[in-house]
Write an enzyme that holds these catalytic residues in place. Structure first.
Site, mmCIF file in Angstrom:
data_model
loop_
_atom_site.group_PDB
_atom_site.id
_atom_site.type_symbol
_atom_site.label_atom_id
_atom_site.label_comp_id
_atom_site.label_asym_id
_atom_site.label_seq_id
_atom_site.Cartn_x
_atom_site.Cartn_y
_atom_site.Cartn_z
ATOM 1 N N ASP A 170 -6.926 1.290 0.714
ATOM 2 C CA ASP A 170 -6.971 1.370 2.174
ATOM 3 C C ASP A 170 -8.396 1.035 2.617
ATOM 4 O O ASP A 170 -9.237 0.632 1.805
ATOM 5 C CB ASP A 170 -6.548 2.768 2.661
ATOM 6 C CG ASP A 170 -7.593 3.825 2.327
ATOM 7 O OD1 ASP A 170 -8.506 3.546 1.515
ATOM 8 O OD2 ASP A 170 -7.510 4.928 2.883
ATOM 9 N N LYS A 190 0.837 -1.211 0.000
ATOM 10 C CA LYS A 190 0.000 0.000 0.000
ATOM 11 C C LYS A 190 0.870 1.260 0.000
ATOM 12 O O LYS A 190 0.636 2.188 -0.780
ATOM 13 C CB LYS A 190 -0.933 -0.005 1.215
ATOM 14 C CG LYS A 190 -2.036 1.021 1.102
ATOM 15 C CD LYS A 190 -2.967 0.982 2.280
ATOM 16 C CE LYS A 190 -2.350 1.729 3.384
ATOM 17 N NZ LYS A 190 -3.130 2.094 4.506
#
Ligand code: SF4
Length: 211
Positions: A138, A120
């Site tokens: 997310d 991420k």
């Protein structure tokens, strides 16, 4: 969701916010990388408050290394998991100097090899610092993608892969920020603001908040 509806969804989010970007404050790829590492399980507002004091003192890998782990901690002690994050930021700075001449690498594998950097974080840096059309999923994007039916998936990686397939190419660079901001401010976890949502008619969520 049908392809025309996906295109319409992004056209509306783009109209509301033509130049979306991160709410993390940064002025270089290194500052962005540090801010993203600090932001795990913390708010952007909380991270910005800490980096406002930290970056004038240490905004390069060399300066961060010179500051050292113990002196870094007081700057970030208001942020969750700050002990582990301090260790990662220092180890990450050391590796940047040893392997990359003190520069943040424009390369996924090299980024993911840095301490404290997962997929991420690498996606955020590739997208926001280097302009790659990556999508960092997310909690907000995961929720919006599933509720709307834009890119349903059981895992973060499944949603990311689906989004990379279905987001129209012209919207891919900014999709990450549009979806995060939509999730953070409109399609909120507890009580989505469906009556004021610009994509309400395109959204497949069955339990919409009534108007
Ligand atoms: S209509 Fe409601 S559930 Fe659907 S995207 Fe908008 S806020 Fe989220």
């Amino acid at each position: 969701m049908k392809p025309e509806a996906r295109r319409e969804l992004f056209a509306r989010l783009a109209e509301l916010n033509p130049k979306p970007t991160t709410e993390l404050a940064y002025r270089s790829p290194f500052e962005l990388l540090v801010a993203v590492i600090l932001s795990a399980q913390a708010t952007d507002v909380g991270v910005n408050k800490a980096t406002r004091r930290l970056f004038p003192v240490a905004n390069t890998p060399e300066k961060m290394l010179a500051l050292g782990e113990e002196k870094l901690k007081p700057f970030i002690s208001s942020i969750g998991l700050f002990n582990a994050k301090a260790a990662n930021v220092i180890a990450m700075s050391r590796l940047l100097i040893e392997r990359h001449g003190g520069k943040v690498p424009h390369d996924r594998d090299a980024l993911e090899a840095l301490p404290g950097v997962g997929r991420k974080t690498a996606n955020v840096v590739l997208n926001t610092a280097f302009g790659e059309p990556t999508i960092a999923v997310d909690t907000h994007i995961f929720r919006v993608a599933n509720r709307t039916g834009l890119a349903p998936g059981k895992t973060v990686r499944a949603v990311e892969d689906k989004l990379m397939k279905v987001v129209p190419p012209e919207y891919r660079l900014d999709a990450h920020h549009w979806l995060i901001l939509h999730g953070r401010y409109v399609c909120k976890a507890r009580k989505p603001d469906c009556p004021n949502c610009v994509i309400r008619d395109l959204c497949a969520y069955k339990a919409k908040t009534p108007g």
